[in-house]
Design a protein around this motif. Sequence first.
Motif, mmCIF file in Angstrom:
data_model
loop_
_atom_site.group_PDB
_atom_site.id
_atom_site.type_symbol
_atom_site.label_atom_id
_atom_site.label_comp_id
_atom_site.label_asym_id
_atom_site.label_seq_id
_atom_site.Cartn_x
_atom_site.Cartn_y
_atom_site.Cartn_z
ATOM 1 N N ILE A 24 0.853 -1.211 0.000
ATOM 2 C CA ILE A 24 0.000 0.000 0.000
ATOM 3 C C ILE A 24 0.880 1.250 0.000
ATOM 4 O O ILE A 24 0.657 2.199 -0.757
ATOM 5 C CB ILE A 24 -0.953 -0.024 1.221
ATOM 6 C CG1 ILE A 24 -1.998 -1.131 1.036
ATOM 7 C CG2 ILE A 24 -1.620 1.340 1.420
ATOM 8 C CD1 ILE A 24 -2.765 -1.484 2.298
ATOM 9 N N PHE A 35 -0.601 -2.232 -9.203
ATOM 10 C CA PHE A 35 -1.815 -1.760 -8.551
ATOM 11 C C PHE A 35 -1.995 -0.246 -8.703
ATOM 12 O O PHE A 35 -1.038 0.472 -8.976
ATOM 13 C CB PHE A 35 -1.795 -2.118 -7.059
ATOM 14 C CG PHE A 35 -1.895 -3.596 -6.821
ATOM 15 C CD1 PHE A 35 -3.123 -4.234 -6.861
ATOM 16 C CD2 PHE A 35 -0.755 -4.348 -6.575
ATOM 17 C CE1 PHE A 35 -3.221 -5.603 -6.662
ATOM 18 C CE2 PHE A 35 -0.836 -5.723 -6.377
ATOM 19 C CZ PHE A 35 -2.076 -6.351 -6.411
ATOM 20 N N HIS A 37 -3.434 3.431 -6.921
ATOM 21 C CA HIS A 37 -3.668 4.114 -5.644
ATOM 22 C C HIS A 37 -5.070 4.709 -5.637
ATOM 23 O O HIS A 37 -5.485 5.259 -6.658
ATOM 24 C CB HIS A 37 -2.627 5.221 -5.470
ATOM 25 C CG HIS A 37 -2.852 6.042 -4.234
ATOM 26 N ND1 HIS A 37 -2.558 5.573 -2.986
ATOM 27 C CD2 HIS A 37 -3.383 7.297 -4.078
ATOM 28 C CE1 HIS A 37 -2.878 6.501 -2.088
ATOM 29 N NE2 HIS A 37 -3.371 7.547 -2.731
ATOM 30 N N LEU A 39 -4.909 1.742 -2.765
ATOM 31 C CA LEU A 39 -5.070 0.289 -2.756
ATOM 32 C C LEU A 39 -5.746 -0.117 -1.435
ATOM 33 O O LEU A 39 -5.167 0.067 -0.368
ATOM 34 C CB LEU A 39 -3.692 -0.368 -2.891
ATOM 35 C CG LEU A 39 -3.640 -1.883 -2.752
ATOM 36 C CD1 LEU A 39 -4.524 -2.577 -3.781
ATOM 37 C CD2 LEU A 39 -2.192 -2.370 -2.893
ATOM 38 N N ALA A 44 -4.947 -5.713 -0.876
ATOM 39 C CA ALA A 44 -3.513 -5.957 -0.681
ATOM 40 C C ALA A 44 -3.299 -7.283 0.058
ATOM 41 O O ALA A 44 -2.443 -8.094 -0.327
ATOM 42 C CB ALA A 44 -2.888 -4.806 0.096
#
Length: 180
Positions: A24, A35, A37, A39, A44
């Motif tokens: 993260i 990934f 943002h 997340l 996660a």
Amino acid sequence: MNSLEIRALSDDAATIALLADLLIETVAAGGSVSFMHPLPAEAARDFWRKSLAAAARGERAVLGAWHGGVLAGTVTLLLDFPPNQPHRAEIAKLMTGREHRGKGVATRLMRAAEKLAIEKGRTLLVLDTAREEGAAGLYEKLGFAFAGEIPDFALKPHGGLTGTLIYWKRIGAAAADTLP
Ligand SMILES: CC(C)(COP(=O)(O)OP(=O)(O)OC[C@H]1O[C@@H](n2cnc3c(N)ncnc32)[C@H](O)[C@@H]1OP(=O)(O)O)[C@@H](O)C(=O)NCCC(=O)NCCS
């Protein structure tokens, strides 16, 4: 960092929580590791749960760099390839916590991953890294050769496309074969 210990991570809730925090934080800071943002914590944790389950099946290895009780960084070595690529392994999800960067943590993780790949009989390592906010310089220092770039390959964590840079390295017996 002398007191750093690199070891394969186990599939327990505490480790999954530490890995999720690292992922993260990395994504929030703009790291291109698949990934976007922000997340969510559950996404996660779900990623790492599945990743560590794959590791338990021998399809990958998830290594952690521990500084005392703190998880300073991680790298994944992918080992599960089609029958015609038994000699290959791939590096993924290399991350160092922001407060631990610039102290050689990623270098130690990469060396450990390469050693493990050699122990598994692999002779070719491949990886890709984002053109923007990626780690091309680190991989080149570690002896990886640049194969090429695919433009506009993926979204950056905060939006906008970036290209991906493909790298490879011969290791183990294959590297020895190419020595002068
Ligand atoms: C890339 C990353 C893992 C480097 O971690 P680190 O622990 O700080 O790396 P190290 O301290 O081992 O750095 C080793 C060397 O590579 C260099 N380096 C590190 N990150 C670099 C980068 N992004 N670009 C170019 N060089 C880099 C360092 O300057 C250092 O050089 P030196 O030995 O001459 O001092 C970290 O910045 C990170 O987690 N970034 C976000 C996630 C990411 O982009 N991961 C890569 C996905 S492919």
